[in-house]
Motif scaffolding. Structure first.
Motif, PDB file in Angstrom:
ATOM      1  N   GLN A   1       1.183  -6.496  14.511  1.00  0.00           N
ATOM      2  CA  GLN A   1      -0.188  -6.375  14.014  1.00  0.00           C
ATOM      3  C   GLN A   1      -0.684  -4.922  13.990  1.00  0.00           C
ATOM      4  O   GLN A   1      -1.889  -4.682  13.879  1.00  0.00           O
ATOM      5  CB  GLN A   1      -1.118  -7.219  14.883  1.00  0.00           C
ATOM      6  N   GLN A   2       0.241  -3.984  14.085  1.00  0.00           N
ATOM      7  CA  GLN A   2      -0.157  -2.574  14.032  1.00  0.00           C
ATOM      8  C   GLN A   2      -0.807  -2.265  12.684  1.00  0.00           C
ATOM      9  O   GLN A   2      -0.528  -2.902  11.668  1.00  0.00           O
ATOM     10  CB  GLN A   2       1.054  -1.665  14.252  1.00  0.00           C
ATOM     11  N   ASN A   3      -1.679  -1.261  12.699  1.00  0.00           N
ATOM     12  CA  ASN A   3      -2.386  -0.882  11.481  1.00  0.00           C
ATOM     13  C   ASN A   3      -1.414  -0.247  10.481  1.00  0.00           C
ATOM     14  O   ASN A   3      -0.653   0.665  10.825  1.00  0.00           O
ATOM     15  CB  ASN A   3      -3.505   0.106  11.826  1.00  0.00           C
ATOM     16  N   ILE A   4      -1.436  -0.728   9.250  1.00  0.00           N
ATOM     17  CA  ILE A   4      -0.577  -0.196   8.176  1.00  0.00           C
ATOM     18  C   ILE A   4      -1.476   0.547   7.189  1.00  0.00           C
ATOM     19  O   ILE A   4      -2.325  -0.050   6.530  1.00  0.00           O
ATOM     20  CB  ILE A   4       0.193  -1.325   7.454  1.00  0.00           C
ATOM     21  N   GLU A   5      -1.268   1.862   7.109  1.00  0.00           N
ATOM     22  CA  GLU A   5      -2.107   2.678   6.241  1.00  0.00           C
ATOM     23  C   GLU A   5      -1.724   2.482   4.775  1.00  0.00           C
ATOM     24  O   GLU A   5      -0.615   2.063   4.464  1.00  0.00           O
ATOM     25  CB  GLU A   5      -1.977   4.166   6.613  1.00  0.00           C
ATOM     26  N   ALA A   6      -2.663   2.780   3.897  1.00  0.00           N
ATOM     27  CA  ALA A   6      -2.419   2.754   2.449  1.00  0.00           C
ATOM     28  C   ALA A   6      -2.196   4.196   1.985  1.00  0.00           C
ATOM     29  O   ALA A   6      -3.071   5.047   2.166  1.00  0.00           O
ATOM     30  CB  ALA A   6      -3.582   2.128   1.700  1.00  0.00           C
ATOM     31  N   VAL A   7      -1.044   4.448   1.384  1.00  0.00           N
ATOM     32  CA  VAL A   7      -0.711   5.815   0.954  1.00  0.00           C
ATOM     33  C   VAL A   7      -0.815   5.986  -0.553  1.00  0.00           C
ATOM     34  O   VAL A   7      -0.670   7.093  -1.060  1.00  0.00           O
ATOM     35  CB  VAL A   7       0.708   6.210   1.429  1.00  0.00           C
ATOM     36  N   ILE A   8      -1.060   4.904  -1.273  1.00  0.00           N
ATOM     37  CA  ILE A   8      -1.242   5.008  -2.721  1.00  0.00           C
ATOM     38  C   ILE A   8      -2.629   4.480  -3.067  1.00  0.00           C
ATOM     39  O   ILE A   8      -3.191   3.660  -2.327  1.00  0.00           O
ATOM     40  CB  ILE A   8      -0.159   4.221  -3.500  1.00  0.00           C
TER      41      ILE A   8
ATOM     42  N   GLY B   1       0.795  -1.219   0.000  1.00  0.00           N
ATOM     43  CA  GLY B   1       0.000   0.000   0.000  1.00  0.00           C
ATOM     44  C   GLY B   1       0.824   1.263   0.000  1.00  0.00           C
ATOM     45  O   GLY B   1       0.255   2.367   0.052  1.00  0.00           O
ATOM     46  N   GLY B   2       2.164   1.136  -0.042  1.00  0.00           N
ATOM     47  CA  GLY B   2       3.031   2.300  -0.110  1.00  0.00           C
ATOM     48  C   GLY B   2       3.568   2.765   1.227  1.00  0.00           C
ATOM     49  O   GLY B   2       4.474   3.604   1.272  1.00  0.00           O
ATOM     50  N   ALA B   3       3.048   2.237   2.344  1.00  0.00           N
ATOM     51  CA  ALA B   3       3.558   2.613   3.660  1.00  0.00           C
ATOM     52  C   ALA B   3       4.901   1.929   3.903  1.00  0.00           C
ATOM     53  O   ALA B   3       5.202   0.877   3.333  1.00  0.00           O
ATOM     54  CB  ALA B   3       2.557   2.222   4.739  1.00  0.00           C
ATOM     55  N   ALA B   4       5.713   2.526   4.789  1.00  0.00           N
ATOM     56  CA  ALA B   4       7.028   1.978   5.113  1.00  0.00           C
ATOM     57  C   ALA B   4       7.229   2.034   6.625  1.00  0.00           C
ATOM     58  O   ALA B   4       6.810   2.991   7.287  1.00  0.00           O
ATOM     59  CB  ALA B   4       8.131   2.751   4.402  1.00  0.00           C
ATOM     60  N   ARG B   5       7.870   1.000   7.167  1.00  0.00           N
ATOM     61  CA  ARG B   5       8.158   0.929   8.598  1.00  0.00           C
ATOM     62  C   ARG B   5       9.592   0.442   8.797  1.00  0.00           C
ATOM     63  O   ARG B   5      10.075  -0.426   8.063  1.00  0.00           O
ATOM     64  CB  ARG B   5       7.206  -0.043   9.305  1.00  0.00           C
ATOM     65  N   GLY B   6      10.250   0.989   9.811  1.00  0.00           N
ATOM     66  CA  GLY B   6      11.521   0.444  10.243  1.00  0.00           C
ATOM     67  C   GLY B   6      11.305  -0.905  10.894  1.00  0.00           C
ATOM     68  O   GLY B   6      10.248  -1.165  11.511  1.00  0.00           O
ATOM     69  N   LEU B   7      12.282  -1.799  10.772  1.00  0.00           N
ATOM     70  CA  LEU B   7      12.096  -3.165  11.274  1.00  0.00           C
ATOM     71  C   LEU B   7      11.855  -3.178  12.776  1.00  0.00           C
ATOM     72  O   LEU B   7      10.977  -3.898  13.265  1.00  0.00           O
ATOM     73  CB  LEU B   7      13.319  -4.015  10.918  1.00  0.00           C
ATOM     74  N   GLU B   8      12.603  -2.382  13.521  1.00  0.00           N
ATOM     75  CA  GLU B   8      12.463  -2.390  14.973  1.00  0.00           C
ATOM     76  C   GLU B   8      11.069  -1.937  15.391  1.00  0.00           C
ATOM     77  O   GLU B   8      10.428  -2.543  16.255  1.00  0.00           O
ATOM     78  CB  GLU B   8      13.535  -1.500  15.599  1.00  0.00           C
ATOM     79  N   ALA B   9      10.582  -0.855  14.793  1.00  0.00           N
ATOM     80  CA  ALA B   9       9.239  -0.364  15.135  1.00  0.00           C
ATOM     81  C   ALA B   9       8.176  -1.369  14.746  1.00  0.00           C
ATOM     82  O   ALA B   9       7.139  -1.495  15.419  1.00  0.00           O
ATOM     83  CB  ALA B   9       8.989   0.974  14.445  1.00  0.00           C
ATOM     84  N   LEU B  10       8.402  -2.112  13.682  1.00  0.00           N
ATOM     85  CA  LEU B  10       7.422  -3.092  13.219  1.00  0.00           C
ATOM     86  C   LEU B  10       7.376  -4.302  14.145  1.00  0.00           C
ATOM     87  O   LEU B  10       6.302  -4.854  14.429  1.00  0.00           O
ATOM     88  CB  LEU B  10       7.750  -3.528  11.792  1.00  0.00           C
ATOM     89  N   LEU B  11       8.555  -4.718  14.665  1.00  0.00           N
ATOM     90  CA  LEU B  11       8.606  -5.895  15.528  1.00  0.00           C
ATOM     91  C   LEU B  11       8.009  -5.623  16.899  1.00  0.00           C
ATOM     92  O   LEU B  11       7.577  -6.559  17.593  1.00  0.00           O
ATOM     93  CB  LEU B  11      10.047  -6.385  15.662  1.00  0.00           C
ATOM     94  N   VAL B  12       7.982  -4.349  17.325  1.00  0.00           N
ATOM     95  CA  VAL B  12       7.368  -4.014  18.607  1.00  0.00           C
ATOM     96  C   VAL B  12       5.892  -4.360  18.589  1.00  0.00           C
ATOM     97  O   VAL B  12       5.329  -4.873  19.564  1.00  0.00           O
ATOM     98  CB  VAL B  12       7.581  -2.512  18.929  1.00  0.00           C
TER      99      VAL B  12
END
Length: 723
Positions: free
Chosen positions: A140-147, A126-137
């Motif tokens: 199941q966090q909500n990932i927005e669609a930017v495109i 969906g175009g969103a990007a996350r750093g690995l550390e923030a994602l592993l915390v």
């Protein structure tokens, strides 16, 4: 200079390359080790120097790897995604992937990017990007669609800029391409529309990129076989507006146009690019390295077993799928220089049989010039062009384009005058779009030809041939010599083929058409009156002074008096066109002068000069010879008037015409006197320069003696013998 070394194949016993090849080849934290991910279930760690695998990991039957494995350079661990949402992390000691760390994410992953000096970055579909550390915390966090949902990511890359990761990814929607640039620390996302041409609607282009100052240089291999560059600003002043970016031609006809598979490219360094694909439609696929700065093919290697169109570059090693095997080809790229690009550098070792430079048509290369300064100037111009595109839209621009499509010439002219009056024409692309609109309607409606509007736009001095290549074609179709003269005077980048087409028209157009044309006559003067004045002035000078003595001086030698009485030698003057009369009327002369001032490259101009009819070549040579005689009749070797042709330009064009048409001219009776006159004149000039060279020796001796005067006494007698 660049060279491809001996290739070798990595063991493929544990790998299974699918129809689309491998998912990826990625560098690890050790320079000689690489992770290879196939399109099925397996990841293999290779040590290239030993040409053997160090480890292999596979997911379970029924699962499939959907994202190539990468190395976390901060921890040395490996990361990959299977089944789009399941993330796995492991190291060299792990054997079974079922027992390693697992995280199920809430959105599908497109790619994981890992570069030195920062944590891995996960890019979602969906175009969103996350750093690995923030994602592993919180996996199941909500990932927005930017495109938008209809856009699909086709390519992505991450760069480090001032210790900050910069993400760029390309999306596609029904043949339209968009570029997104994200500054990961500031979460600033900019969107750009890529103008890639109509040919990309059916065939997807290949992309690669590098950071070039404050821009990302996006390089694409188009379906027409050419390589284009698009400069994308990293820091945008307007993050909400969907800004359009134009591309510039970097290399022409690198691979065969229309090839749909087996093509790829990657940037090796600032001056070199590797291209995978067939150079000709009937030839086998090959790997080649091109010099961008000097537009030359440095080396190439045939690939008889074919490729999947995948090419990876790490350090000084290229990876590719050759047949069914993963092939490694080491390469070397030396510092770019003209001698190296032309294959003139001296090497202790013999280069391969394919390292022969191949040259490209310079006229099609969008301003790239010899030398690093020329390439830098070209990049600077394109940066200015991109910055121009990012400016706010000029008021009334869209309304004017709408008027151009349907209104009368008179109404368009009035509205254009208002538009140019209220807005300074500093936006090159806006003026170019207006010209494109006018020319497009000219093509659709042959009776529509707004000469006054086009003249106004050309006089803004912001246009070039590359911005409106069809303008001169339309002017040639309408035999508009006035417009063509203006284009030749204003455009710095006219191709040699178009210059020659203008020359043909200027030589063949009828006198009636010239009489009705409003042609700029600044470069032309009254040849007849000037000739009479010059002859009279020369005669007066001969009567007054000859070798420092007046003709009535009794001390004048007998030889000098005979020289004064000797008639002027006219052997070099043509019989069919005396020097006192110009062989062409003034308006035609003004048009020909515009051609003489145009820029050209001799190798690409000569073939087009051969297509000019012989009688027109003879006429043009007569005019050039006339101008040269006028120049040599002046002490300053110049012609009167505003911006007239120089003696150097005149001589260069005489040589060009003779080189291109000498054999034809020899067989034309009308050109016999002209060729004899040129021969006699050149012969006399050689004789004069030979005598001048002899005198120069004496003058140097006098200068040397004058410098030694300080060592002499107050009085001396010297004898100097002049030979």
């Amino acid at each position: 200079m660049a060279a491809l070394e001996e290739e070798f194949t990595l063991s493929t016993g544990v790998l299974g390359a699918g129809p689309e090849g491998f998912l990826g080849v990625e560098q690890t934290d050790k320079a000689d080790q690489f992770l290879v991910t196939d399109s099925g279930r397996t990841v293999v760690l290779y040590k290239v120097s030993d040409q053997k695998p160090l480890g292999s990991w596979s997911v379970k039957q029924g699962q499939s790897i959907t994202c190539p494995a990468v190395c976390n350079f901060q921890t040395g661990e490996y990361i990959m995604v299977h089944d789009h949402k399941v993330l796995r992390i492991w190291n060299n000691d792990d054997i079974n992937l079922d027992k390693v760390f697992k995280a199920t994410l809430s959105a599908e992953v497109h790619r994981i990017h890992s570069v030195q000096r920062t944590e891995p970055l996960v890019l979602f579909r969906g175009g969103a990007a996350r750093g690995l550390e923030a994602l592993l915390v919180e996996p199941q966090q909500n990932i927005e669609a930017v495109i938008p949902d209809e856009e699909v990511i086709t390519w992505s890359e991450v760069f480090m800029l001032f210790k900050q990761p910069v993400l760029i990814f390309i999306t596609e929607n029904h043949g339209n391409y968009y570029a997104y640039v994200r500054l990961c620390k500031s979460h600033n996302l900019s969107k750009y529309t890529l103008f890639l041409g109509q040919e990309e609607k059916s065939v997807k282009p290949n992309f690669t990129a590098r950071v070039d100052g404050k821009f990302i240089s996006l390089v694409s291999l188009s379906s027409d076989g050419c390589i284009y560059e698009t400069l994308i600003p990293i820091y945008s002043s307007d993050t909400e507006q969907n800004q359009r970016l134009v591309r510039a031609l970097m290399l022409k006809s690198v691979v065969s146009g229309g090839v749909r598979n087996g093509v790829a490219l990657t940037i090796l360094d600032q001056d070199h690019i590797a291209v995978l694909g067939p150079p000709l439609s009937a030839s086998k696929e090959c790997l080649s390295i091109w010099n961008i700065k000097f537009q030359t093919l440095q080396t190439s290697k045939e690939l008889p077993q074919g490729t999947s169109g995948q090419l990876w570059y790490h350090g000084e090693v290229l990876f590719m799928l050759h047949g069914k095997s993963l092939t490694v080809i080491p390469y070397k790229c030396e510092a770019s220089s003209l001698a190296g690009a032309l294959g003139k550098l001296k090497h202790t070792e013999e280069s391969g049989p394919h390292s022969v430079p191949h040259f490209v048509n310079w006229e099609t290369c969008s301003g790239y010039e010899l030398g690093s300064s020329g390439a830098e100037q070209s990049r600077t111009l394109r940066r200015k062009k991109v910055e121009t595109n990012l400016q706010p839209e000029v008021p009334g621009f869209k309304q004017l384009l709408s008027i151009i499509k349907k209104d009368s010439e008179k109404h368009i002219e009035v509205e254009l005058r208002k538009f140019l009056a209220k807005s300074t024409p500093a936006f090159h692309t806006i003026i170019g779009d207006i010209v494109a609109g006018l020319v497009g309607r000219c093509k659709a409606e042959p009776s529509f030809y707004p000469r006054n509007c086009l003249t106004q736009l050309i006089l803004t001095r912001v246009l070039s041939y590359s911005l409106c290549p069809d303008l001169m074609e339309i002017a040639l179709e309408h035999t508009d010599v006035q417009m063509l003269q203006l284009c030749l005077q204003q455009f710095p980048d006219i191709p040699e083929s178009t210059t020659c087409a203008c020359l043909k028209l200027f030589l063949s157009v009828g006198d009636d058409c010239l009489r009705d044309s409003n042609i700029n006559m600044e470069s032309v003067f009254d040849y007849g009156d000037s000739t009479q004045g010059e002859k009279k002035e020369m005669e007066e000078q001969i009567e007054i002074v000859q070798n420092g003595f007046g003709p009535e001086d009794g001390n004048c030698s007998e030889d000098s008096q005979q020289l004064n009485k000797k008639p002027v030698d006219t052997a070099h003057e043509p019989d069919s066109f005396p020097v006192t009369s110009c062989p062409v009327p003034p308006k035609r002369a003004a048009l020909l002068n515009a051609v003489l001032h145009s820029a050209y490259s001799e190798p690409f101009l000569l073939p087009h000069l051969k297509d000019i009819p012989a009688k027109h070549v003879t006429l043009f040579l007569q005019y050039l010879y006339f101008l040269y005689l006028k120049c040599t009749g002046n002490a300053t070797m110049t012609l009167p008037g505003v911006n007239p042709p120089t003696v150097s330009q005149i001589m260069d064009w005489i040589c060009l015409l003779l080189d291109a048409n000498f054999t034809v001219l020899l067989m034309i009776p009308e050109a016999k006197n002209l060729l004899l006159n040129l021969y006699n004149f050149v012969k006399s000039q050689i004789s004069i320069y030979s005598e001048l060279n002899k005198i120069a020796v004496s003058f140097r001796e006098l200068q040397r003696l004058n410098q030694e005067k300080s060592s002499r006494g107050l009085y001396s007698i010297e004898v100097l013998e002049l030979f």
